[in-house]
Design a protein around this motif. Structure first.
Motif, PDB file in Angstrom:
ATOM      1  N   UNK A 115      39.986-139.175 -70.422  1.00 37.91           N
ATOM      2  CA  UNK A 115      40.191-137.892 -70.503  1.00 37.91           C
ATOM      3  C   UNK A 115      39.030-137.052 -69.573  1.00 37.91           C
ATOM      4  N   UNK A 116      39.145-136.103 -69.181  1.00 35.79           N
ATOM      5  CA  UNK A 116      38.073-135.372 -68.388  1.00 35.79           C
ATOM      6  C   UNK A 116      38.516-133.963 -68.058  1.00 35.79           C
ATOM      7  N   UNK A 117      37.687-133.154 -67.378  1.00 31.83           N
ATOM      8  CA  UNK A 117      37.832-131.794 -67.064  1.00 31.83           C
ATOM      9  C   UNK A 117      38.589-131.809 -65.699  1.00 31.83           C
ATOM     10  N   UNK A 118      39.573-130.887 -65.653  1.00 34.12           N
ATOM     11  CA  UNK A 118      40.134-130.959 -64.362  1.00 34.12           C
ATOM     12  C   UNK A 118      39.248-129.965 -63.240  1.00 34.12           C
ATOM     13  N   UNK A 119      38.483-129.151 -63.681  1.00 35.63           N
ATOM     14  CA  UNK A 119      37.303-128.584 -62.718  1.00 35.63           C
ATOM     15  C   UNK A 119      36.164-129.470 -62.445  1.00 35.63           C
ATOM     16  N   UNK A 120      36.152-130.654 -62.920  1.00 34.73           N
ATOM     17  CA  UNK A 120      34.919-131.532 -62.533  1.00 34.73           C
ATOM     18  C   UNK A 120      35.000-132.097 -61.027  1.00 34.73           C
ATOM     19  N   UNK A 121      33.801-132.221 -60.784  1.00 39.91           N
ATOM     20  CA  UNK A 121      33.395-132.848 -59.501  1.00 39.91           C
ATOM     21  C   UNK A 121      34.232-134.084 -59.302  1.00 39.91           C
ATOM     22  N   UNK A 122      34.306-134.918 -60.300  1.00 39.34           N
ATOM     23  CA  UNK A 122      34.991-136.100 -60.182  1.00 39.34           C
ATOM     24  C   UNK A 122      36.471-136.097 -60.225  1.00 39.34           C
ATOM     25  N   UNK A 123      37.005-135.382 -60.697  1.00 39.38           N
ATOM     26  CA  UNK A 123      38.556-134.940 -60.606  1.00 39.38           C
ATOM     27  C   UNK A 123      38.824-134.623 -59.273  1.00 39.38           C
ATOM     28  N   UNK A 124      37.877-133.711 -58.449  1.00 40.13           N
ATOM     29  CA  UNK A 124      38.098-133.386 -57.222  1.00 40.13           C
ATOM     30  C   UNK A 124      38.048-134.310 -56.207  1.00 40.13           C
ATOM     31  N   UNK A 125      36.999-135.293 -56.454  1.00 34.37           N
ATOM     32  CA  UNK A 125      36.880-136.340 -55.464  1.00 34.37           C
ATOM     33  C   UNK A 125      38.226-137.344 -55.558  1.00 34.37           C
TER      34      UNK A 125
ATOM     35  N   UNK B 180      45.015-126.774 -72.772  1.00 35.26           N
ATOM     36  CA  UNK B 180      43.990-126.316 -71.804  1.00 35.26           C
ATOM     37  C   UNK B 180      44.044-126.679 -70.230  1.00 35.26           C
ATOM     38  N   UNK B 181      44.283-125.784 -69.433  1.00 34.17           N
ATOM     39  CA  UNK B 181      44.284-126.176 -68.153  1.00 34.17           C
ATOM     40  C   UNK B 181      43.160-127.031 -67.420  1.00 34.17           C
ATOM     41  N   UNK B 182      42.023-126.798 -68.213  1.00 33.19           N
ATOM     42  CA  UNK B 182      40.802-127.645 -67.632  1.00 33.19           C
ATOM     43  C   UNK B 182      40.765-129.226 -68.485  1.00 33.19           C
ATOM     44  N   UNK B 183      41.941-129.598 -69.166  1.00 30.11           N
ATOM     45  CA  UNK B 183      42.070-130.843 -69.740  1.00 30.11           C
ATOM     46  C   UNK B 183      42.902-131.596 -68.602  1.00 30.11           C
TER      47      UNK B 183
END
Length: 142
Positions: free
Chosen positions: A47-57, A112-115
């Motif tokens: 699990x992580x944040x949608x907004x995180x740098x890692x998710x975007x990468x 939560x949209x950030x999950x």
């Protein structure tokens, strides 16, 4: 050759997972994370944040690696897996791996949209133990 059972049992005993992604300029980046919430076959769910740098990468480049290790008093053992990472927003898997304490990170709960969920699919790996290193294809493991 290591067995699938040994690798999964080893991973489940660890407290930290190291997750590697590729940055926009092509460099590897790595981060410590909580252990996978679910392991199914050669897939590992975090699990992580949608907004995180890692998710975007991972959205931009799904190539990934995960690493687990244990440093005992006399023995060091590590397992690195290479594969791909997907960023999932599927409600079913989000609910499946949700833990009660997650509201600390995601105030709106499971919706939560950030999950989001990171799904890592392992292709191959390397195992190190007792001064020996062994490469393996995940599909060849018994």
């Amino acid at each position: 050759m290591q067995t699938r059972k040994h690798i999964i049992e080893f991973i489940q005993k660890q407290k930290v997972a190291f997750i590697a992604s590729v940055s926009e300029d092509g460099f590897p980046t790595i981060k410590a994370m909580f252990m996978p919430r679910k392991i199914e076959g050669n897939c590992f769910y975090f699990s992580t944040n949608t907004s995180s740098m890692r998710s975007q990468q991972f959205i931009n480049n799904p190539k990934a690696s995960i690493y687990f290790y244990n440093k005992g008093r006399f023995l060091y053992e590590g397992i690195m897996l290479i594969g791909t990472m997907e960023v999932l927003q599927d409600e079913k898997i989000k609910k499946e791996i949700w833990c009660a304490g997650d509201t600390l990170f995601y105030k709106q709960g499971v919706t939560d949209p950030d999950y989001c969920v990171l799904k890592f699919t392992a292709i191959r790996g390397r195992h190190y133990c007792d001064l020996k290193t062994e490469s393996f294809n995940v599909e060849d493991l018994e």
